[in-house]
Scaffold this motif. Structure first.
Motif, PDB file in Angstrom:
ATOM      1  N   MET A  75      -0.515  20.924 -26.963  1.00  0.00           N
ATOM      2  CA  MET A  75      -1.202  19.990 -26.053  1.00  0.00           C
ATOM      3  C   MET A  75      -1.957  20.750 -24.960  1.00  0.00           C
ATOM      4  N   ALA A  85      -6.030  20.711 -24.411  1.00  0.00           N
ATOM      5  CA  ALA A  85      -6.624  20.351 -23.117  1.00  0.00           C
ATOM      6  C   ALA A  85      -7.543  21.476 -22.624  1.00  0.00           C
ATOM      7  N   TRP A 102       8.337  18.403 -17.937  1.00  0.00           N
ATOM      8  CA  TRP A 102       7.425  17.596 -17.124  1.00  0.00           C
ATOM      9  C   TRP A 102       6.434  18.494 -16.376  1.00  0.00           C
ATOM     10  N   PHE A 126       3.789  19.593 -18.753  1.00  0.00           N
ATOM     11  CA  PHE A 126       2.990  18.412 -19.083  1.00  0.00           C
ATOM     12  C   PHE A 126       2.050  18.107 -17.921  1.00  0.00           C
ATOM     13  N   HIS A 127       2.577  18.180 -16.711  1.00  0.00           N
ATOM     14  CA  HIS A 127       1.781  17.840 -15.534  1.00  0.00           C
ATOM     15  C   HIS A 127       0.621  18.825 -15.331  1.00  0.00           C
ATOM     16  N   GLU A 160      -1.890  17.634 -17.660  1.00  0.00           N
ATOM     17  CA  GLU A 160      -2.321  16.294 -17.259  1.00  0.00           C
ATOM     18  C   GLU A 160      -3.291  16.394 -16.070  1.00  0.00           C
ATOM     19  N   ILE A 187      -6.617  17.663 -17.405  1.00  0.00           N
ATOM     20  CA  ILE A 187      -7.358  16.628 -18.130  1.00  0.00           C
ATOM     21  C   ILE A 187      -7.982  15.633 -17.146  1.00  0.00           C
ATOM     22  N   ASN A 188      -7.238  15.270 -16.110  1.00  0.00           N
ATOM     23  CA  ASN A 188      -7.748  14.391 -15.056  1.00  0.00           C
ATOM     24  C   ASN A 188      -9.051  14.977 -14.481  1.00  0.00           C
ATOM     25  N   ARG A 237     -10.932  17.310 -15.862  1.00  0.00           N
ATOM     26  CA  ARG A 237     -11.937  17.404 -16.924  1.00  0.00           C
ATOM     27  C   ARG A 237     -12.736  16.108 -16.985  1.00  0.00           C
ATOM     28  N   GLY A 238     -12.066  14.976 -16.787  1.00  0.00           N
ATOM     29  CA  GLY A 238     -12.786  13.701 -16.746  1.00  0.00           C
ATOM     30  C   GLY A 238     -13.810  13.686 -15.633  1.00  0.00           C
TER      31      GLY A 238
END
Lengths: 170, 170
Positions: A24, A28, A146, A149-150, A153, A156-157, A159-160
């Motif tokens: 993952m 990302a 976590w 993962f964070h 995450e 990715i936030n 990247r948006g």
């Protein structure tokens, strides 16, 4: 060209659950780098408005967040004062980021991201799934699963946001 | 107030790896809903510029993406023509989204997200980790683990955009 590998699964060199997590994180990262490919220094420094972070600053942010979670999960300690000071502009963004995170080519940010990630993967390869999911000593409401993962995450936030900002560059 | 649960780990009612994935999807959803809490219909419809998607449209997008992956992974088929037509504005966004995804209160989007998610969780609870990671029949380069990671990943990407847009609302 072979079709892209769109699978999350255990990976050689990592325990099973860590391997899935690495899959993952790697996906990302691949999409983050695709989102910034070919940008010039001027484009990386562009500010969409006075409250906006530049794309370059968001890249620096992702690398700095990863460094913080390396301290927390691999070394079981918060960042030192010297580290906090060195990473402050990238972590906090805003005015400090706009002032300090500028005038660097894409290679600068990519090299930083790559160096930091190399250390993450080496450390994850040395650990097992029990380590990944046990409560962290310095933060018992959190586990390393976590935490990592964070890291993905948060990347990715942003990247948006980078995609949104890039679509509006001249 | 108890500290937030910042752990990814197996969850009751799911096979181990599916439970970890559900933990990630749930965390992403919780942060998405926090990012839009309290927004009015006018704020959900606001367009930052002529190429921008509204926050409401981005919420509709997340629900529609999840519906597509329900078809692909649980029913092993692409969306039907009727489904594709019904979801087109939310999936494609852009002009179609700006024209059609408007004038709804926050509850409308939250209810759609919640209904779709309820079905996802029920279907995931019926399946096991072997199902999760085997190649998908209709897309052998993909497995359901990637597909559901991607649903969360797309949601987080747009949450980043939503936070950016929300910070600029009057």
């Amino acid at each position: 060209m072979s079709p892209p590998n769109l699978r999350i699964e255990p990976l050689p060199g990592y325990s099973a659950t860590i391997g899935r997590l690495v899959g993952m994180l790697s996906y990302a990262r691949q999409t983050l780098l695709a989102a910034v490919a070919g940008l010039t220094t001027a484009q990386l420094d562009h500010l969409q408005d006075e409250a906006s972070n530049s794309i370059g600053a968001l890249l620096a942010h992702s690398a700095a967040v990863e460094r913080v979670y390396q301290c927390l999960t691999f070394e079981e300690r918060p960042p030192s004062d010297a580290e906090s000071a060195a990473w402050a502009a990238a972590l906090e963004l805003g005015d400090k980021g706009r002032a300090l995170l500028r005038e660097q080519p894409l290679e600068h940010y990519v090299e930083e991201l790559t160096t930091v990630r190399r250390h993450t993967l080496a450390e994850l390869a040395r650990r097992d799934d029990t380590w990944l999911e046990q409560p962290m000593k310095i933060a018992p409401n959190m586990n390393a699963h976590w935490a990592w993962f964070h890291v993905g995450e948060d990347e990715i936030n942003h990247r948006g946001q980078i995609r949104w900002l890039r679509a509006r560059l001249r």
